[in-house]
Write a protein that holds these residues in place. Structure first.
Motif, PDB file in Angstrom:
ATOM      1  N   ALA A 153       0.844  -1.200   0.000  1.00  0.00           N
ATOM      2  CA  ALA A 153       0.000   0.000   0.000  1.00  0.00           C
ATOM      3  C   ALA A 153       0.875   1.244   0.000  1.00  0.00           C
ATOM      4  CB  ALA A 153      -0.914   0.014   1.228  1.00  0.00           C
ATOM      5  N   ASP A 154       0.313   2.332  -0.465  1.00  0.00           N
ATOM      6  CA  ASP A 154       0.951   3.646  -0.333  1.00  0.00           C
ATOM      7  C   ASP A 154       2.411   3.667  -0.790  1.00  0.00           C
ATOM      8  OD1 ASP A 154      -1.212   5.394   1.205  1.00  0.00           O
ATOM      9  OD2 ASP A 154      -1.251   3.372   2.056  1.00  0.00           O
ATOM     10  N   LEU A 155       2.590   3.354  -2.064  1.00  0.00           N
ATOM     11  CA  LEU A 155       3.948   3.411  -2.640  1.00  0.00           C
ATOM     12  C   LEU A 155       4.426   4.860  -2.737  1.00  0.00           C
ATOM     13  CD1 LEU A 155       3.094   0.509  -3.269  1.00  0.00           C
ATOM     14  CD2 LEU A 155       3.884   0.819  -5.617  1.00  0.00           C
ATOM     15  N   GLY A 189      -3.720   1.287  -3.124  1.00  0.00           N
ATOM     16  CA  GLY A 189      -3.831   2.716  -3.421  1.00  0.00           C
ATOM     17  C   GLY A 189      -2.625   3.579  -3.124  1.00  0.00           C
ATOM     18  N   ASP A 190      -2.695   4.812  -3.673  1.00  0.00           N
ATOM     19  CA  ASP A 190      -1.592   5.775  -3.597  1.00  0.00           C
ATOM     20  C   ASP A 190      -0.293   5.183  -4.158  1.00  0.00           C
ATOM     21  OD1 ASP A 190      -3.406   7.524  -2.553  1.00  0.00           O
ATOM     22  OD2 ASP A 190      -2.461   7.734  -0.588  1.00  0.00           O
ATOM     23  N   VAL A 191      -0.407   4.672  -5.378  1.00  0.00           N
ATOM     24  CA  VAL A 191       0.763   4.105  -6.062  1.00  0.00           C
ATOM     25  C   VAL A 191       1.777   5.214  -6.322  1.00  0.00           C
ATOM     26  CG1 VAL A 191       1.556   3.091  -8.234  1.00  0.00           C
ATOM     27  CG2 VAL A 191      -0.498   2.207  -7.105  1.00  0.00           C
ATOM     28  N   GLY A 250      -6.401   5.319  -4.864  1.00  0.00           N
ATOM     29  CA  GLY A 250      -6.572   6.059  -3.616  1.00  0.00           C
ATOM     30  C   GLY A 250      -6.744   7.539  -3.906  1.00  0.00           C
ATOM     31  N   ASN A 251      -6.548   8.377  -2.906  1.00  0.00           N
ATOM     32  CA  ASN A 251      -6.736   9.813  -3.125  1.00  0.00           C
ATOM     33  C   ASN A 251      -5.575  10.445  -3.902  1.00  0.00           C
ATOM     34  OD1 ASN A 251      -5.672   9.114  -0.374  1.00  0.00           O
ATOM     35  ND2 ASN A 251      -5.160  11.295  -0.351  1.00  0.00           N
ATOM     36  N   HIS A 252      -4.388   9.842  -3.843  1.00  0.00           N
ATOM     37  CA  HIS A 252      -3.259  10.387  -4.605  1.00  0.00           C
ATOM     38  C   HIS A 252      -3.243   9.898  -6.057  1.00  0.00           C
ATOM     39  CE1 HIS A 252      -0.800  12.540  -1.564  1.00  0.00           C
ATOM     40  NE2 HIS A 252      -1.485  11.774  -0.731  1.00  0.00           N
ATOM     41  N   LEU A 278      -8.989  -1.976  -0.672  1.00  0.00           N
ATOM     42  CA  LEU A 278      -9.564  -0.634  -0.580  1.00  0.00           C
ATOM     43  C   LEU A 278      -8.608   0.356   0.090  1.00  0.00           C
ATOM     44  CD1 LEU A 278     -12.268   0.927  -1.095  1.00  0.00           C
ATOM     45  CD2 LEU A 278     -12.896   0.384   1.262  1.00  0.00           C
ATOM     46  N   HIS A 279      -8.667   1.590  -0.397  1.00  0.00           N
ATOM     47  CA  HIS A 279      -7.956   2.708   0.211  1.00  0.00           C
ATOM     48  C   HIS A 279      -8.987   3.446   1.058  1.00  0.00           C
ATOM     49  CE1 HIS A 279      -4.318   5.210   0.062  1.00  0.00           C
ATOM     50  NE2 HIS A 279      -5.115   6.258   0.149  1.00  0.00           N
ATOM     51  N   THR A 280      -8.831   3.437   2.360  1.00  0.00           N
ATOM     52  CA  THR A 280      -9.881   3.988   3.223  1.00  0.00           C
ATOM     53  C   THR A 280      -9.332   4.487   4.549  1.00  0.00           C
ATOM     54  OG1 THR A 280     -11.946   3.445   4.393  1.00  0.00           O
ATOM     55  CG2 THR A 280     -10.388   1.655   4.117  1.00  0.00           C
ATOM     56  N   GLY A 291      -5.253   0.425   2.436  1.00  0.00           N
ATOM     57  CA  GLY A 291      -4.214   1.434   2.290  1.00  0.00           C
ATOM     58  C   GLY A 291      -4.734   2.760   2.797  1.00  0.00           C
ATOM     59  N   HIS A 292      -3.865   3.723   2.915  1.00  0.00           N
ATOM     60  CA  HIS A 292      -4.119   5.126   3.275  1.00  0.00           C
ATOM     61  C   HIS A 292      -3.355   5.533   4.538  1.00  0.00           C
ATOM     62  CE1 HIS A 292      -5.721   9.101   3.121  1.00  0.00           C
ATOM     63  NE2 HIS A 292      -6.443   8.988   4.213  1.00  0.00           N
ATOM     64  N   ILE A 293      -3.595   4.820   5.657  1.00  0.00           N
ATOM     65  CA  ILE A 293      -2.850   5.164   6.870  1.00  0.00           C
ATOM     66  C   ILE A 293      -1.480   4.489   6.777  1.00  0.00           C
ATOM     67  CG2 ILE A 293      -2.777   4.847   9.378  1.00  0.00           C
ATOM     68  CD1 ILE A 293      -5.772   5.382   9.387  1.00  0.00           C
TER      69      ILE A 293
HETATM   70 MN   LIG Z   1      -4.016   8.110   0.813  1.00  0.00          MN
END
Ligand SMILES: [Mn+2]
Length: 441
Positions: free
Chosen positions: A9-11, A54-56, A89-91, A186-188, A221-223
């Protein structure tokens, strides 16, 4: 053996990094190296899939070179019959105007030919870009189904709705294939998760959402802090792939999962990040020469490493007593020392904090011995609480008091008092004996 996959997650490829310029340069490459290691791990261990929650990448300014590297790694997985599933994700939002849509198009069969000669990717790559959940059945090398992934993506950079709430329950996701484990991707932002307060509340969810679905695992992902996000449930954040600053300390990597239907899976951490951010504190030897101090701090850095040569960025809280306390609290001096220690130990970065270093003075003894110094310190102490006294000892002309209202003058005088006792102590104490002071001799 069940459905075996690596949860990343969050690369945050090409993120804005903290630290010194050289550190930022290193981290840029380290993040790609960590991803390369993850891909290598999945292939070597013959996992069925890599799930990226998410946030690759960090923002739409992702360079073409890094995008090319991302696609190259995804194709490597596909060539090795490993599935790759990504949830926006959001990014890296998945809506049409955003960058992910272009990247996904290059990955589709007949898409861009950035890696001519490789197998078409479409079959084993899936990028969940839409907020509506999609169900994908994962197969092994022979084409036998081994698991089901249900995923959804953020369409925009500021998704406000609870995406988890729309997920089907495990039974409907299985659609009769009762032997297959079901995994959510999920990105949450899960309310109540550790460090939740320092992350934006995008696609917010609660532990209740995950309880209801009865999935065998949730890859979230996310946190950026790795953790179980819902006590007693197989709901996990893998944390980001490579720590980027002092707020993202500790070993970073991914979670390896072996999921079976009806048995909540327990993930196992695998370290992938080459660089680790860490923090320690050290009491410096009183009266040490410059050389002895450097030796001492070098040993502290070495002791902090998990193995010799580990790439670390270290923040050291220094405390203790030293005749050169003032010098050792000076930011420029500390910066210079930190650079010297980094060069000497091969650490990526050494940041020294010196605010807790004090002069080697027994203040009690000093107060009980009649001397000029004692009177000066008493006066400073009393002036801290007695405004009339403070005003009476103030110089007639004040260097910086443009506004001469009594309150602002007093505030300025209190500011001047702040470090004054330390300064007086330092000035009035004898210079260190040769060999105990600031020399390499
Ligand atoms: Mn994020």
């Amino acid at each position: 053996m069940g459905f075996r996959f690596l949860h990343l997650a969050d690369l945050h490829l090409e993120t804005y990094f903290g630290g010194q310029p050289e550190t930022r340069e290193r981290l840029r490459a380290a993040t790609l190296e960590a991803f390369d290691r993850g891909v290598e791990y999945a292939i070597e261990h013959e996992l069925h899939a890599v799930l990226v929650a998410g946030d690759v990448y960090d923002d739409p300014l992702l360079s073409l070179r890094t995008e090319g590297e991302l696609i190259r790694q995804l194709r490597r997985l596909v060539d090795a019959n490993v599935w790759c599933l990504i949830a926006s994700g959001n990014h890296d939002p998945g809506g049409e105007p955003f960058r992910s849509a272009d990247i996904a198009a290059d990955l589709a069969p007949g898409g861009g030919d950035g890696a001519r000669g490789s197998a078409p990717t479409g079959a084993r790559v899936h990028w969940f870009r839409a907020p509506q959940p999609e169900v994908v059945t994962i197969s092994d090398v022979e084409g036998h189904p081994v698991g089901i992934v249900v995923g959804a993506g953020h369409p925009t950079p500021t998704e406000a709705s609870n995406l988890a709430a729309a997920f089907p329950d495990a039974a409907s996701a299985r659609a009769g294939a009762t032997h297959l484990p079901v995994v959510g991707l999920l990105h949450t932002h899960v309310a109540g998760a550790s460090a939740a307060a320092t992350h934006d509340r995008f696609a917010p969810s609660t532990a209740f959402d995950f309880h209801r679905h009865e999935f065998d695992y949730w890859a979230l992902g996310h946190i950026h802090a790795r953790q179980c996000a819902a006590p007693g449930l197989p709901v996990h954040y893998a944390g980001n792939l490579q720590g980027r600053n002092w707020r993202e300390m500790g070993s970073k990597g991914g979670l390896v999962v072996d999921a079976d239907a009806g048995a909540p899976a327990t993930p196992e951490f695998v370290r992938l990040a080459p660089v680790r951010w860490t923090r320690c504190s050290s009491t410096i030897p009183s009266g040490a020469t410059r050389g002895a101090l450097i030796d001492h701090l070098t040993r502290c850095i070495e002791a902090e490493r998990a193995w010799p040569g580990e790439e670390v960025a270290i923040r050291m809280d220094l405390k203790g007593a030293h005749p050169l306390a003032r010098t050792l609290r000076d930011p420029d001096e500390l910066n210079g020392l930190g650079k010297e220690l980094a060069a000497r130990t091969g650490a990526l970065e050494v940041e020294l904090l010196g605010s807790r270093i004090a002069l080697p003075v027994d203040r009690e003894e000093l107060r009980n011995t009649p001397s000029m110094l004692r009177h000066a310190l008493d006066l400073i102490d009393r002036a801290r609480t007695d405004d009339a006294l403070l005003e009476s000892i103030a110089p007639e002309t004040l260097a910086r008091a443009a506004d001469h209202s009594s309150e602002s003058v007093l505030a300025y005088l209190r500011e001047l008092l702040a470090d004054l006792d330390e300064e007086i102590l330092e000035r009035s104490l004898q210079a260190p004996e040769p060999g105990t002071g600031w020399s390499d001799a």
